[in-house]
Design an enzyme around this catalytic site. Structure first.
Site, PDB file in Angstrom:
ATOM      1  N   GLU A  19       0.822  -1.202   0.000  1.00  0.00           N
ATOM      2  CA  GLU A  19       0.000   0.000   0.000  1.00  0.00           C
ATOM      3  C   GLU A  19       0.863   1.262   0.000  1.00  0.00           C
ATOM      4  O   GLU A  19       0.571   2.218  -0.731  1.00  0.00           O
ATOM      5  CB  GLU A  19      -0.918   0.000   1.221  1.00  0.00           C
ATOM      6  CG  GLU A  19      -1.884  -1.178   1.271  1.00  0.00           C
ATOM      7  CD  GLU A  19      -1.333  -2.371   2.038  1.00  0.00           C
ATOM      8  OE1 GLU A  19      -2.130  -3.099   2.638  1.00  0.00           O
ATOM      9  OE2 GLU A  19      -0.085  -2.583   2.017  1.00  0.00           O
ATOM     10  N   THR A  67      14.302 -42.033  -8.424  1.00  0.00           N
ATOM     11  CA  THR A  67      15.018 -40.759  -8.366  1.00  0.00           C
ATOM     12  C   THR A  67      16.516 -40.911  -8.584  1.00  0.00           C
ATOM     13  O   THR A  67      17.229 -39.910  -8.698  1.00  0.00           O
ATOM     14  CB  THR A  67      14.787 -40.078  -7.012  1.00  0.00           C
ATOM     15  OG1 THR A  67      15.282 -40.928  -5.974  1.00  0.00           O
ATOM     16  CG2 THR A  67      13.300 -39.818  -6.787  1.00  0.00           C
ATOM     17  N   SER A 117      22.073 -39.761 -10.314  1.00  0.00           N
ATOM     18  CA  SER A 117      20.792 -39.096 -10.549  1.00  0.00           C
ATOM     19  C   SER A 117      20.905 -37.905 -11.495  1.00  0.00           C
ATOM     20  O   SER A 117      19.889 -37.278 -11.808  1.00  0.00           O
ATOM     21  CB  SER A 117      20.208 -38.600  -9.219  1.00  0.00           C
ATOM     22  OG  SER A 117      21.073 -37.649  -8.616  1.00  0.00           O
ATOM     23  N   THR A 144      22.029 -36.637   1.914  1.00  0.00           N
ATOM     24  CA  THR A 144      22.154 -35.956   0.625  1.00  0.00           C
ATOM     25  C   THR A 144      23.452 -35.164   0.555  1.00  0.00           C
ATOM     26  O   THR A 144      24.128 -35.147  -0.481  1.00  0.00           O
ATOM     27  CB  THR A 144      20.941 -35.023   0.412  1.00  0.00           C
ATOM     28  OG1 THR A 144      19.755 -35.814   0.362  1.00  0.00           O
ATOM     29  CG2 THR A 144      21.077 -34.230  -0.874  1.00  0.00           C
ATOM     30  N   ASP A 183      25.840 -36.352  -2.368  1.00  0.00           N
ATOM     31  CA  ASP A 183      25.802 -35.509  -3.565  1.00  0.00           C
ATOM     32  C   ASP A 183      26.604 -34.217  -3.443  1.00  0.00           C
ATOM     33  O   ASP A 183      26.880 -33.578  -4.457  1.00  0.00           O
ATOM     34  CB  ASP A 183      24.346 -35.144  -3.894  1.00  0.00           C
ATOM     35  CG  ASP A 183      23.504 -36.360  -4.220  1.00  0.00           C
ATOM     36  OD1 ASP A 183      24.075 -37.390  -4.606  1.00  0.00           O
ATOM     37  OD2 ASP A 183      22.266 -36.277  -4.058  1.00  0.00           O
ATOM     38  N   LEU A 239      22.460 -26.473  -3.236  1.00  0.00           N
ATOM     39  CA  LEU A 239      21.092 -26.215  -2.774  1.00  0.00           C
ATOM     40  C   LEU A 239      20.790 -24.721  -2.649  1.00  0.00           C
ATOM     41  O   LEU A 239      20.098 -24.281  -1.741  1.00  0.00           O
ATOM     42  CB  LEU A 239      20.819 -26.936  -1.447  1.00  0.00           C
ATOM     43  CG  LEU A 239      20.718 -28.465  -1.566  1.00  0.00           C
ATOM     44  CD1 LEU A 239      20.604 -29.095  -0.195  1.00  0.00           C
ATOM     45  CD2 LEU A 239      19.535 -28.863  -2.447  1.00  0.00           C
ATOM     46  N   ARG A 257      19.473 -20.566  -8.107  1.00  0.00           N
ATOM     47  CA  ARG A 257      20.328 -20.052  -9.174  1.00  0.00           C
ATOM     48  C   ARG A 257      19.524 -19.373 -10.268  1.00  0.00           C
ATOM     49  O   ARG A 257      19.973 -19.254 -11.403  1.00  0.00           O
ATOM     50  CB  ARG A 257      21.191 -21.187  -9.741  1.00  0.00           C
ATOM     51  CG  ARG A 257      22.163 -21.728  -8.703  1.00  0.00           C
ATOM     52  CD  ARG A 257      23.205 -22.646  -9.294  1.00  0.00           C
ATOM     53  NE  ARG A 257      22.730 -23.968  -9.604  1.00  0.00           N
ATOM     54  CZ  ARG A 257      22.628 -24.960  -8.715  1.00  0.00           C
ATOM     55  NH1 ARG A 257      22.938 -24.751  -7.456  1.00  0.00           N
ATOM     56  NH2 ARG A 257      22.218 -26.154  -9.085  1.00  0.00           N
ATOM     57  N   SER A 259      29.853 -22.581   0.525  1.00  0.00           N
ATOM     58  CA  SER A 259      30.367 -21.590  -0.435  1.00  0.00           C
ATOM     59  C   SER A 259      29.312 -20.601  -0.910  1.00  0.00           C
ATOM     60  O   SER A 259      29.628 -19.673  -1.649  1.00  0.00           O
ATOM     61  CB  SER A 259      30.962 -22.310  -1.652  1.00  0.00           C
ATOM     62  OG  SER A 259      29.951 -22.990  -2.387  1.00  0.00           O
ATOM     63  N   GLY A 277      16.734 -37.102   0.292  1.00  0.00           N
ATOM     64  CA  GLY A 277      16.728 -38.469  -0.185  1.00  0.00           C
ATOM     65  C   GLY A 277      15.497 -39.235   0.269  1.00  0.00           C
ATOM     66  O   GLY A 277      14.655 -38.719   1.019  1.00  0.00           O
TER      67      GLY A 277
END
Length: 372
Positions: free
Chosen positions: A55, A167, A174, A202, A206, A210, A213, A240, A300
């Site tokens: 507003e 998956t 994957s 995870t 992997d 996360l 991007r 990072s 996972g």
């Protein structure tokens, strides 16, 4: 889904969508100010926390255009706030500006507002209409409504799978089951959320970033990591990503490991549950206290299964690729069920083709907590 018939409310909803991924923990709100003759003289949406609400942004826009708003109608996608938080009450700003009418999509579920904004507007002689665009405005702020009404965030579980529900291959491969277009769309959902949640499994398997991007991302959602035994390595790539909070929930008291992770920039919170695992409902309650509206889960099969068994997943965001993988990891590991009748029944939402894949949304019935 019904649509808002009034073009000015549709325009306000479009502005509210621009606030997704920006305004949290505040709701995503849009406002359009329309003069008596029908001309749009001001537009705005809620800014980042601590910044102006929709507003006030629309009033500023009208002033910058040299437009007078006295007697005009403000179309806003949520009740103007009536309390002093990070900013002043929006209802007072509309009253002071001389707005003649407010058309709002729906009432604010925040107990600090909850109709008080409408009451103050009416007490000042401003006409108030409520209801147009309510369904769309609620969808845009489903996490805010969940936090205010249920005391926990809205939990959306995302997975990319083959047509037969796998998956990953048995060895964990994957990358990539789905197309670049589907992965980019997934990043838009990450950006919308207040927090991305994953498990230590995870991270160890992997080593993901996360992060969101999406081009032009205004902020990074928090990272929430469930790490019962504090095994997160100092070398993990997740450290990072600049400009985001990392919260690690654990089930152990390990001062040395807690200190090491704190030195990496993490906040470590101990919420032990049964079996040496993190207490999942307690995590969601804690995140709500920290003003997290939407949680985006990318984890996972084991953690996905635990969240589903606990009844903590509100919505599934599934990307299905036109491939068959045979053996491999499922979306979620839980069960076995003793009978088909024990399986929760999800309600399908929109189905959309993204690249060469399908995006499926499904959610559990809200059981009336939304009031609809």
């Amino acid at each position: 889904m019904t649509t808002a018939a009034d073009p000015h409310m549709r325009a306000a909803l479009a502005l509210a969508r621009r606030a997704l991924g920006v305004s949290a923990p505040n709701p995503a709100v849009g406002c359009v100010i329309v003069a008596a003759g029908g001309a749009v003289i001001g537009r705005g949406h809620t800014q980042a926390a601590g910044g102006a609400h929709a507003e006030v942004m629309a009033l500023r826009d009208a002033a910058a255009r040299g437009q007078l708003v006295r007697g005009a109608t403000a179309y806003v996608t949520l009740e103007p706030c009536a309390h002093h938080g990070r900013t002043g009450p929006c209802c007072d700003a509309l009253i002071a500006a001389g707005i003649g009418k407010v058309a709002a999509a729906l009432q604010d579920p925040n107990p600090l507002v909850a109709g008080q904004g409408f009451a103050r507007l009416r007490a000042a002689g401003i006409a108030v209409d409520v209801g147009a665009g309510a369904e769309q405005a609620r969808e845009l702020n489903i996490g805010f409504f969940s936090r205010m009404i249920r005391g926990r965030p809205w939990v959306r579980l995302k997975a990319a799978a083959s047509l037969d529900g796998r998956t990953a291959l048995p060895d964990g491969q994957s990358q990539w089951i789905t197309s670049p277009a589907a992965r980019a769309d997934g990043h838009r959902w990450r950006q919308r959320a207040c927090a991305v949640l994953t498990g230590i499994g995870t991270v160890l398997q992997d080593d993901p970033l996360l992060n969101a991007r999406q081009s032009g991302a205004a902020r990074q959602p928090d990272l929430v990591l469930l790490d019962s035994k504090l095994r997160t390595p100092a070398s993990a790539r997740l450290w990072s990503v600049a400009g985001r909070r990392v919260r690690i929930y654990t089930a152990v008291q390990d001062p040395a490991r807690r200190q090491a992770l704190a030195e990496q920039g993490a906040e470590v919170i101990a919420l032990p549950g049964a079996g040496g695992q993190v207490d999942l409902p307690a995590v969601l309650r804690d995140l709500a206290r920290r003003e997290v509206n939407e949680v985006h889960v990318e984890a996972g099969a084991r953690l996905n299964g635990a969240l589903l068994r606990a009844g903590l997943v509100d919505e599934l965001l599934l990307y299905l690729a036109p491939v068959l993988l045979g053996e491999g990891a499922p979306v979620a590991a839980f069960g076995p069920l003793a009978a088909i009748s024990q399986a929760p029944r999800w309600e399908y939402g929109p189905l959309r083709r993204i690249g060469n894949d399908l995006r499926l949304l499904a959610r559990l019935p809200c059981d009336g907590w939304l009031g609809v």
